[in-house]
Structures are given as structure tokens and as C-alpha cells.
Design an enzyme around this catalytic site. Structure first.
Site, PDB file in Angstrom:
ATOM      1  N   ASP A 125      -3.459   2.910   0.897  1.00 41.23           N
ATOM      2  CA  ASP A 125      -2.111   2.430   0.614  1.00 41.23           C
ATOM      3  C   ASP A 125      -1.921   2.338  -0.904  1.00 41.23           C
ATOM      4  O   ASP A 125      -2.583   3.047  -1.651  1.00 41.23           O
ATOM      5  CB  ASP A 125      -1.906   1.061   1.282  1.00 41.23           C
ATOM      6  N   PHE A 143      -7.550   2.061   4.637  1.00 39.74           N
ATOM      7  CA  PHE A 143      -6.192   2.577   4.752  1.00 39.74           C
ATOM      8  C   PHE A 143      -5.651   2.799   3.350  1.00 39.74           C
ATOM      9  O   PHE A 143      -5.396   1.838   2.612  1.00 39.74           O
ATOM     10  CB  PHE A 143      -5.334   1.589   5.548  1.00 39.74           C
ATOM     11  N   ASP A 145     -11.707  -3.215   4.051  1.00 39.68           N
ATOM     12  CA  ASP A 145     -10.309  -2.985   3.699  1.00 39.68           C
ATOM     13  C   ASP A 145      -9.510  -4.280   3.749  1.00 39.68           C
ATOM     14  O   ASP A 145      -8.767  -4.593   2.826  1.00 39.68           O
ATOM     15  CB  ASP A 145      -9.686  -1.966   4.649  1.00 39.68           C
TER      16      ASP A 145
HETATM   17  N1  LIG Z   1      -5.096  -1.067   3.069  1.00 33.63           N
HETATM   18  C1  LIG Z   1      -4.252  -1.859   3.715  1.00 33.63           C
HETATM   19  N2  LIG Z   1      -2.941  -1.765   3.466  1.00 33.63           N
HETATM   20  C2  LIG Z   1      -2.116  -2.592   4.124  1.00 33.63           C
HETATM   21  C3  LIG Z   1      -2.557  -3.557   5.014  1.00 33.63           C
HETATM   22  C4  LIG Z   1      -1.420  -4.213   5.491  1.00 33.63           C
HETATM   23  C5  LIG Z   1      -1.317  -5.362   6.426  1.00 33.63           C
HETATM   24  N3  LIG Z   1      -2.328  -5.496   7.375  1.00 33.63           N
HETATM   25  C6  LIG Z   1      -2.227  -6.670   8.150  1.00 33.63           C
HETATM   26  C7  LIG Z   1      -2.997  -6.639   9.367  1.00 33.63           C
HETATM   27  C8  LIG Z   1      -3.725  -7.754   9.522  1.00 33.63           C
HETATM   28  C9  LIG Z   1      -3.737  -8.548   8.354  1.00 33.63           C
HETATM   29  O1  LIG Z   1      -3.569  -9.896   8.594  1.00 33.63           O
HETATM   30  C10 LIG Z   1      -2.698  -7.911   7.469  1.00 33.63           C
HETATM   31  O2  LIG Z   1      -1.568  -8.693   7.358  1.00 33.63           O
HETATM   32  C11 LIG Z   1      -0.330  -3.631   4.851  1.00 33.63           C
HETATM   33  N4  LIG Z   1      -0.775  -2.671   4.038  1.00 33.63           N
HETATM   34  C12 LIG Z   1      -0.051  -1.863   3.064  1.00 33.63           C
HETATM   35  O3  LIG Z   1       0.118  -2.653   1.892  1.00 33.63           O
HETATM   36  C13 LIG Z   1       1.316  -2.232   1.239  1.00 33.63           C
HETATM   37  C14 LIG Z   1       2.295  -3.380   1.198  1.00 33.63           C
HETATM   38  O4  LIG Z   1       1.947  -4.247   0.205  1.00 33.63           O
HETATM   39  P1  LIG Z   1       3.040  -5.338  -0.278  1.00 33.63           P
HETATM   40  O5  LIG Z   1       4.223  -4.543  -0.812  1.00 33.63           O
HETATM   41  O6  LIG Z   1       2.307  -6.123  -1.354  1.00 33.63           O
HETATM   42  O7  LIG Z   1       3.377  -6.164   0.911  1.00 33.63           O
HETATM   43  C15 LIG Z   1       1.903  -1.098   2.068  1.00 33.63           C
HETATM   44  O8  LIG Z   1       1.397   0.141   1.613  1.00 33.63           O
HETATM   45  C16 LIG Z   1       1.348  -1.433   3.435  1.00 33.63           C
HETATM   46  O9  LIG Z   1       1.341  -0.310   4.273  1.00 33.63           O
HETATM   47  C17 LIG Z   1      -3.958  -3.680   5.262  1.00 33.63           C
HETATM   48  O10 LIG Z   1      -4.458  -4.497   6.044  1.00 33.63           O
HETATM   49  N5  LIG Z   1      -4.762  -2.809   4.571  1.00 33.63           N
END
Ligand SMILES: Nc1nc2c(c(CN[C@H]3C=C[C@H](O)[C@@H]3O)cn2[C@@H]2O[C@H](COP(=O)(O)O)[C@@H](O)[C@H]2O)c(=O)[nH]1
Length: 344
Positions: A253, A251, A321
Site C-alpha cells: 500500500d 500488502f 504487515d
Molecule cells: N499494508 C496494509 N495496508 C492497509 C491495511 C489496512 C487496514 N487493515 C485493517 C485490517 C485489520 C486491522 O485492524 C486494520 O484496520 C488499510 N491499508 C491501506 O492503508 C492505506 C490507508 O491509509 P490511511 O489513508 O492512513 O488510512 C490504504 O492504502 C489502505 O488500502 C493493512 O492492514 N495493511
């Protein structure tokens, strides 16, 4: 999406432009080498090579190093290792995850806000009122009400957009899926690819795409993370069962690209590195933003491939990821690119 669609839709623009450049430079050097002043022209070639570099590129040596370090098996990270998500093993969990991923973007403009606040805030709201995410209710939230729901004391970043997207989710769910995200999931016949297609067809806010050098590029971060969240939460069963979960990519991000850069998997131009270090914003849809995100997808696909070659293990991009993301969020000093975007 990975595999053929990924190569066709996502990587073609990057590989094409690289191929064209290589071809261009190839002809250029051939003509020049035919002349006597080989060294002068060789120097010119190198110079041109440097200025034609993309802002982001994938470093194969970096990938090899990471794969060697983890010895073919990625550290296992449990979905919801933070214990912040709502889960009751039923349709309400699906509704929760869809609302969550409709709002899962751009936390960084408020330095105290992060993803955990959103996930746990929505969980508390649902525990408090089981009808909080009913389709008719979703269409009525105002900015202050959303803030109140999340117990956030000031306006959220891109608050108007968040409210607009909540309304869209409520409206389209009601119009096409009897108000329930679980019906949306049921209508995809256990196909992750179909679910991504369905979500992006009906919910315009999930259509994460850009035009890169005239080519349309689809990254679909929030649509794909919704599928992965279902898969993770329901442990691949019931609403989380997808026979093609391997077609989902990482993903793109703002956390994972920063981790990949730290690991030496992504290399930024000094111009891009400087923009990130000085906390300057990169505009949404700009070439540097698309390159950085697309290179992250490509790098994780390459990593997956190398793990398979070296260890014979078939890992998923979703698993890679989650591991990379969990590393990133545990490192508060990690500097990431800043783009005001509703997509991630
Ligand atoms: N590539 C990727 N990006 C992810 C996630 C997740 C959460 N996934 C949840 C699902 C199950 C797990 O237990 C995780 O908790 C959020 N994001 C992205 O991160 C950014 C926020 O960052 P910060 O501002 O530091 O909180 C924002 O762009 C958000 O869209 C992921 O898994 N992969």
C-alpha cells in the site's frame, strides 16, 4: 504471493535487471582494469554504479537492525484493534469484508479521509440495513448514494471508480456465487492461494498488476488483504481458516513502504525521496512505483526469514504487515508516496 510464485512472478524482473546490470558492469570493469589507468576507470565504475541504481532498494543492514530491536518477536497487534469493523461471525461479515476490500484504496487525496472512515462507515450502513450489501443493491449504488452510506460530505477520491467496482462486485457475485461472498470463500477449499486466484479471476478490479521493464508483476494487494481480513476477523476459524495463510505477502500500500523507509529497511534514490517529500505524484504503473511496492514485499519476506533464522520463530507476513501498518497510521507526520490507484 510468497514462496515460489513470489520469486517467479514478482521478484524476477527486479533481480533480473539487477543481475544483468551487475554482469554488465562486471565485464566492463574487467576490460577496463586490463588497461593501465586503473584509478580513472575505477572512478568511472563507481560513477556508473551510482547512476544505474534503482529508485528503491532493500537495505539488509536495516532489516538486521529491526529484527535485533524487536528481539525476534513482533509486537502483537490485534486485528480490528481500532474496533471499527462489522463482525457477527457469519456470512454477512464475509460480505462486509469483501465490499470493504473492494473499496480499500486511495484515501489520501482527501486529507481528512482515511481507512477508518470506510470501515466504520460501511459497518454503520450494514447495522442500519442488513440488506445494504446484497448483490442486487451493490449494482445500483450511485456516487452520491455511496457518499451518503459513508456519511461523507463531499465526493470521495476516485468516486466513479469506487462505484464501478461496487457494481462489479454485485454483478459477479450474483453471476457466479449466488450473490454471496461467503460462497466464494467456501469454494476455495480453505486455501488462501486459491482464494486470491479466484478473486482475481472473477473480479477484474482486484487484478493489481503492472508491466515492469517488459515483465508482468502481480502484487494483488486488495485480493490478499481480503484473505488476511477473513483470517484476522474469524481468528483462523470457519470462513477464516486457511492452511496456507503463510503464502500471503505483505500488502503493498502507501503506508507500509513509508514505515520501511523510516526504519532504514528501504532506501530511496534522492530523486524518489525528493518526489515524496514534495508531495508530487508518482504515476500508477511507473517503474518507481513498482520498485517501491515490490521492494516492500521483498523486504518483509527477508525480515520474516531473518526472524526465523535468529529466533527460530515462524512469523507470518500478514502479522508483520499489520504491525508495520499500525505503526504507520499512528504517525500522522509520515510522508508516503502518492499514486492515484484503485489497487491500494
Ligand atoms: N499494508 C496494509 N495496508 C492497509 C491495511 C489496512 C487496514 N487493515 C485493517 C485490517 C485489520 C486491522 O485492524 C486494520 O484496520 C488499510 N491499508 C491501506 O492503508 C492505506 C490507508 O491509509 P490511511 O489513508 O492512513 O488510512 C490504504 O492504502 C489502505 O488500502 C493493512 O492492514 N495493511
Amino acid at each position: 504471493m510468497s514462496g515460489k510464485p513470489l520469486r517467479g512472478l514478482l521478484l524476477t524482473p527486479l533481480t533480473c535487471s539487477l543481475t544483468l546490470r551487475v554482469y554488465y558492469l562486471g565485464s566492463f570493469i574487467f576490460v577496463l582494469l586490463a588497461n593501465a589507468c586503473k584509478f580513472v576507470f575505477l572512478f568511472l565504475f563507481l560513477f556508473m554504479g551510482i547512476i544505474l541504481l534503482l529508485d528503491s532498494r532493500v537495505n539488509n543492514a536495516g532489516i538486521e537492525k529491526v529484527v535485533e530491536n524487536i528481539q525476534g518477536s513482533i509486537p502483537k497487534v490485534e486485528w480490528d484493534y481500532e474496533g471499527i469493523h462489522y463482525f457477527d461471525n457469519g456470512p454477512l461479515s464475509v460480505q462486509y469484508l469483501f465490499v470493504l476490500d473492494a473499496l480499500n484504496f486511495c484515501f489520501w487525496p482527501d486529507k481528512d479521509l482515511n481507512y477508518d472512515h470506510l470501515a466504520s462507515g460501511l459497518k454503520a450502513a450494514l447495522q442500519n440495513d442488513k440488506s445494504a450489501f446484497d448483490a442486487d443493491r451493490l449494482q445500483k449504488y450511485t456516487g452520491p448514494e455511496l457518499r451518503e452510506l459513508l456519511k461523507w460530505p463531499r465526493p470521495l477520491p476516485l468516486e466513479d471508480e469506487r462505484v464501478r467496482l461496487l457494481h462489479e462486485v454485485g454483478f459477479e457475485l450474483e453471476r457466479n456465487f449466488g450473490g454471496k461472498a461467503s460462497n466464494l470463500v467456501e469454494s476455495c477449499g480453505k486455501s488462501a492461494a486459491k482464494l486470491v486466484a479466484l478473486v482475481t479471476r472473477h473480479f477484474a478490479g482486484f487484478r493489481d498488476h503492472s508491466v515492469y521493464k517488459g515483465h508482468q508483476v502481480f502484487l494483488y494487494k486488495r485480493a490478499q488483504i481480503f484473505v488476511a481480513d477473513l483470517w484476522g476477523a474469524f481468528k483462523g476459524q470457519g470462513y477464516g481458516e486457511f492452511y496456507d495463510i503463510g503464502s500471503i505477502t505483505m500488502f503493498a500500500d502507501y503506508v507500509v513502504p513509508a514505515v520501511l523507509e523510516q526504519l532504514g529497511v528501504l532506501k530511496y534514490s534522492s530523486r524518489l525521496a525528493n518526489i515524496i517529500e514534495t508531495n508530487n505524484e508518482i504515476s500508477s504503473g511507473s517503474e518507481e512505483e513498482v520498485e517501491l511496492r515490490a521492494c516492500s514485499v521483498y523486504a518483509v519476506e527477508k525480515m520474516k526469514e531473518l526472524i526465523r533464522i535468529k529466533s527460530g520463530k515462524q512469523v507470518l507476513s500478514v502479522e508483520l504487515d499489520l504491525w508495520l501498518w499500525s505503526v504507520g497510521v499512528q504517525c500522522p507526520a509520515l510522508q508516503h508516496h502518492r499514486t492515484l490507484s484503485i489497487y491500494y
